[in-house]
Structure formats: C-alpha cells, structure tokens
Design an enzyme around this catalytic site. Structure first.
Site, PDB file in Angstrom:
ATOM      1  N   ASP A 167      27.483   4.409   4.225  1.00 42.65           N
ATOM      2  CA  ASP A 167      28.375   5.356   4.910  1.00 42.65           C
ATOM      3  C   ASP A 167      29.451   5.829   3.927  1.00 42.65           C
ATOM      4  O   ASP A 167      30.648   5.859   4.255  1.00 42.65           O
ATOM      5  CB  ASP A 167      29.010   4.754   6.164  1.00 42.65           C
ATOM      6  CG  ASP A 167      29.682   5.830   7.017  1.00 42.65           C
ATOM      7  OD1 ASP A 167      29.544   7.027   6.698  1.00 42.65           O
ATOM      8  OD2 ASP A 167      30.346   5.470   8.000  1.00 42.65           O
ATOM      9  N   HIS A 215      25.851   2.142  11.121  1.00 41.67           N
ATOM     10  CA  HIS A 215      27.010   1.240  10.967  1.00 41.67           C
ATOM     11  C   HIS A 215      27.349   0.369  12.181  1.00 41.67           C
ATOM     12  O   HIS A 215      28.406   0.505  12.784  1.00 41.67           O
ATOM     13  CB  HIS A 215      28.242   2.016  10.519  1.00 41.67           C
ATOM     14  CG  HIS A 215      28.451   3.373  11.162  1.00 41.67           C
ATOM     15  ND1 HIS A 215      28.392   3.580  12.514  1.00 41.67           N
ATOM     16  CD2 HIS A 215      28.728   4.572  10.612  1.00 41.67           C
ATOM     17  CE1 HIS A 215      28.625   4.859  12.770  1.00 41.67           C
ATOM     18  NE2 HIS A 215      28.825   5.485  11.630  1.00 41.67           N
TER      19      HIS A 215
HETATM   20  O1  DOR Z   1      34.914   6.831   9.219  1.00 42.00           O
HETATM   21  C1  DOR Z   1      34.047   7.690   9.224  1.00 42.00           C
HETATM   22  N1  DOR Z   1      34.082   8.724   8.369  1.00 42.00           N
HETATM   23  N2  DOR Z   1      33.050   7.601  10.110  1.00 42.00           N
HETATM   24  C2  DOR Z   1      32.163   8.590  10.274  1.00 42.00           C
HETATM   25  O2  DOR Z   1      31.291   8.469  11.085  1.00 42.00           O
HETATM   26  C3  DOR Z   1      32.289   9.851   9.504  1.00 42.00           C
HETATM   27  C4  DOR Z   1      32.971   9.602   8.251  1.00 42.00           C
HETATM   28  C5  DOR Z   1      33.370  10.844   7.502  1.00 42.00           C
HETATM   29  O3  DOR Z   1      32.555  11.759   7.383  1.00 42.00           O
HETATM   30  O4  DOR Z   1      34.499  10.892   7.009  1.00 42.00           O
HETATM   31 ZN    ZN Z   2      28.760   8.390   8.248  1.00 47.60          ZN
END
Ligand code: DOR
Ligand code: ZN
Length: 422
Positions: free
Chosen positions: A291, A225
């Site tokens: 993500d 990301h």
């Molecule tokens: O915003 C995020 N949520 N960034 C991450 O790297 C992990 C992810 C999560 O697992 O909730």
């Molecule tokens: Zn992630």
C-alpha cells in the site's frame, strides 16, 4: 533450445533452497537443472535467489499527484526493493474509472516504468464494467472514504458492481472500511485515528463482503490491508482472500510516528501485529502488499487532523520481511508464498515462481546483510519512510525478465516495464 543466459546459484524453488542453474530465453525461464549450456552465464555465491516480489498494492500518483511520487521514482524504488511487478491503484487525478484513462496509465507505465505492472480501474456507480474489463487487470472498490473520491458505500451499488465484475471474470480488490461505522471526531494522534476508524469499521465491511462472496455468480474478492484478526476469522468462503501490509505487521499506534503513521485503515495495537503475523504464517492471510501511498513531508507536516493518510513502503516491503525471516519471526516459505507466489496466482500472472514458463524475475539477497533503513538511501520522491532506523535486507541484484535492473546495489536497467496482464 539454447538459453541466452544461465544463472548459477542457490534458488528458492517450491519451498526449498536448491543449488542449481536456471536457463532463460527471451526473458522466460525455460529450464531449471544443473549443467545448462548457454550463450552467457552469471553466478552468485553467498546469496540466495528468490522470485521477484509482486506487490499488488501501490499508488505511484501519476497522473495528477506527481509532487508525491511518479512512475519513474516509484518504479525505481520498487526495483531497488526487489519488487519486479506492481499493481497500480486507480485514485490518481483523474481517477482511472474509464477505459481511456486506464489505457493512458498503461501507456505512461509502458514508457516510464522500470518494473512490470498491472493497472486497476476504480469501481463507482455508473462505470462501464464491460469496456473497463478489457483494459484493466482487476478492479478496486473503496467501501470507505480515503485519499481520492472513489467512495462506493451504497450496498446495492456495491453488489451490482461486484456481480458484474464477477460476470466479467475480474478480481475486485476492496478497501474494506464501513463508512457508516466511522466516528467523526477531531484527531490529534494515532490513537484518535484508531478511534475514528475502529476495528468494527473493518469487521462490518468484511462481514458484508462475506455475504456478497456467497452469492452467484461467485465473485473473487481480495480484501486489501487487513488489520484485525476478527475480520479474517469470520466464516468466509474460499473465494475471499486477504492482504496485509508491512506497516500493519511492524508498526502500531503507540509508536511516536505522528502523522507519518496516519494511514487508512489505521495502525492498530501491538497485539494485533502479533495476530496478523500468525495469520500470514498460517496462510489465512494470502498476500502481503505495501500500500505504497506517499505524501510529501509538507502535507504530512500539517496538523494531525488535516494531514493526509498514507505512507510509502514499496522499497522496504521485501527487505523488512526478509529481515523477519533472518530473525526467525517469519518462515521463508510464508514470505515467498505471500510476497511472490500468491499475488501472481491471484491475478493469473506468470510470475512469482522459479519454474519453466515463468518470467525470469529474481531478487538476489545475502541473508546476512541486514542494514538500517535510512530514507536518504531510498528512492522515493517524498524522501521519508515510517520504517526509518528499522532493519532490512535489500537485494544486491534484481532481474526483470532475464535482464539485470539492479546490479551490486546500483540501477543499471532501463524503463522496459511491461503490462503483465496483457
Ligand atoms: O492511507 C491510505 N492512503 N489509505 C488508502 O486506502 C489510500 C491511500 C492513499 O492513496 O493515500
Ligand atoms: Zn491503497
């Protein structure tokens, strides 16, 4: 060898749309040419047939966080969105940091997933790289803290783990935010979240990774990301590659998303979206990953400062980007490269291309069928999407290794997902 199935249609093959037939045996493409004879055949008109997307970045939350998502709901969402292989992140409960836990996740996915998968192990001080590398497809390192307790912010430990991963021949996917560059402020909105994790956080972390990338044995580092052009523009070696998410391309901190737009790294400015899109088009950013990080509405409803970071996106990745292709904001070539070919290539998977020897994974799409995204029609357990109201082109049919998992917009497949890295 006679194929079990032939598909006739207009396929996206090596940068071109070609009217042809694809012959499939035991789930694998064995021929691509006109006039294939097969035991069974299907044909698609008014549509194009793309390779299934390979999303190297999802959090399906099982085990331990299944109030947010689980392998069943997550993988069904992936299938509806034309994603035929997912890379599952290690920040579950417990985290995937031992061979037993990785194997347990593989077993869970094998019995429940509707799409193929690969499983990552989390890197932290003390993990056993050797045994982990024989079960995990790749490793994930968190240079900055976020959901879960997988923080690894000591440079000596980082290099030691990256060096040993390189010796084991493993790719390391990195959450590149420099912990010491975070600003500990109380946050009320998305601009505050941006200030709490400014671009310098990411640029500093990537700068350090570029130094590691130059050392021997040369590691394979994939930066997850990416959100700012300056990080990609650093003079980094070829063995370092970059991912961008649909949310960093399509959302920014001025949108009225409240905590639903809270994510790490943060949503940036509108102009950053434009530069990320250019980097994606040019190939300087190699892959797109969702993500997919669902949290419940209840959790997101907490005060901004306390709300967890992360947003769902596996089902809308391909639809949103295909809509950009339809609007001529992104080329089809860049889309297929970043969503299918490169992610598969990066991890050595026989996926993401329509060619003999590759898995017969396809997304059949009608590029004229753009619809408004409505979370009620998506399949996430969390039942919301930050892209609500935006437009997307969803696949009508999706094939996983020669079998339809989605047909005419309905789920017809079974949970027959396979570990694609085995
Ligand atoms: O915003 C995020 N949520 N960034 C991450 O790297 C992990 C992810 C999560 O697992 O909730
Ligand atoms: Zn992630």
């Amino acid at each position: 060898m006679k194929p079990d199935l032939a598909i006739d249609g207009t396929f996206y093959i090596d940068g071109m749309l070609v009217r042809t037939s694809v012959g499939i045996k035991d789930g694998i493409i064995i021929s691509v040419r006109k006039g294939i004879d097969a035991s069974e055949r299907v044909s698609f008109d008014n549509s194009i047939i793309l390779p299934g997307a390979v999303d190297l970045h999802v959090h399906f939350r099982e085990p331990g966080l299944t109030q947010k998502e689980d392998i069943t709901s997550g993988s069904i969402s992936a299938a509806f969105g034309g994603v035929t292989c997912v890379g599952e992140m290690p920040n579950t409960v417990p985290p995937a940091t031992t061979p037993d836990r990785v194997e347990r996740k593989i077993e869970l996915f094998r019995s429940k997933s509707y799409v193929d998968f690969i499983i990552y192990a989390g890197l932290m001080e003390g993990v056993r790289i050797g045994p982990l590398s024989s079960v995990a497809a790749a490793f994930k390192m968190y240079m900055g803290s976020t959901t879960g307790d997988l923080l690894c912010d000591d440079p000596d430990v980082q290099w030691d783990l990256i060096r040993r991963s390189a010796e084991a021949g493993k790719v390391v996917i990195v959450h590149a935010e420099e912990e010491s560059r975070r600003n500990r402020i109380s946050e009320r909105n998305l601009r505050d979240h941006y200030r709490a994790r400014p671009p310098a956080c990411e640029i500093e972390a990537v700068r350090r990774l570029a130094v590691y990338s130059e050392r021997e044995p040369k590691p394979r580092i994939h930066v997850a990301h990416t959100t700012v052009r300056e990080a990609v523009d650093l003079n980094h070696p070829q063995n370092m590659t970059f991912e961008v998410t649909p949310h960093h391309l399509l959302l920014d901190y001025d949108m009225h998303l409240g905590s639903r737009g809270k994510v790490n790294p943060p949503l940036r400015r509108r102009e950053d979206r434009t530069s990320l899109l250019r980097l994606l088009e040019s190939g300087m950013i190699q892959t797109v990953g969702s993500d997919h990080s669902p949290h419940t509405l209840e959790e997101k409803g907490d005060e901004f400062d306390y709300a967890p970071s992360g947003l769902p996106g596996v089902e809308t990745l391909l639809p949103l980007l295909l809509n950009m292709v339809a609007n001529e904001e992104l080329s089809m070539q860049a889309f297929v490269r970043a969503a299918c070919e490169k992610p598969a290539q990066l991890l050595g998977l026989r996926k993401g291309r329509i060619a003999a020897g590759y898995d017969a994974d396809f997304a059949v799409v009608n590029m004229k069928k753009s619809v408004q995204i409505n979370a009620d029609k998506l399949h996430y357990k969390c039942r919301w999407s930050p892209f609500e109201g935006m437009y997307g082109i969803f696949p009508d049919s999706v094939f996983l290794r020669g079998e339809e998992v989605i047909r005419n917009g309905a789920l017809v497949g079974k949970p027959r997902g396979r570990n694609a890295s085995a």
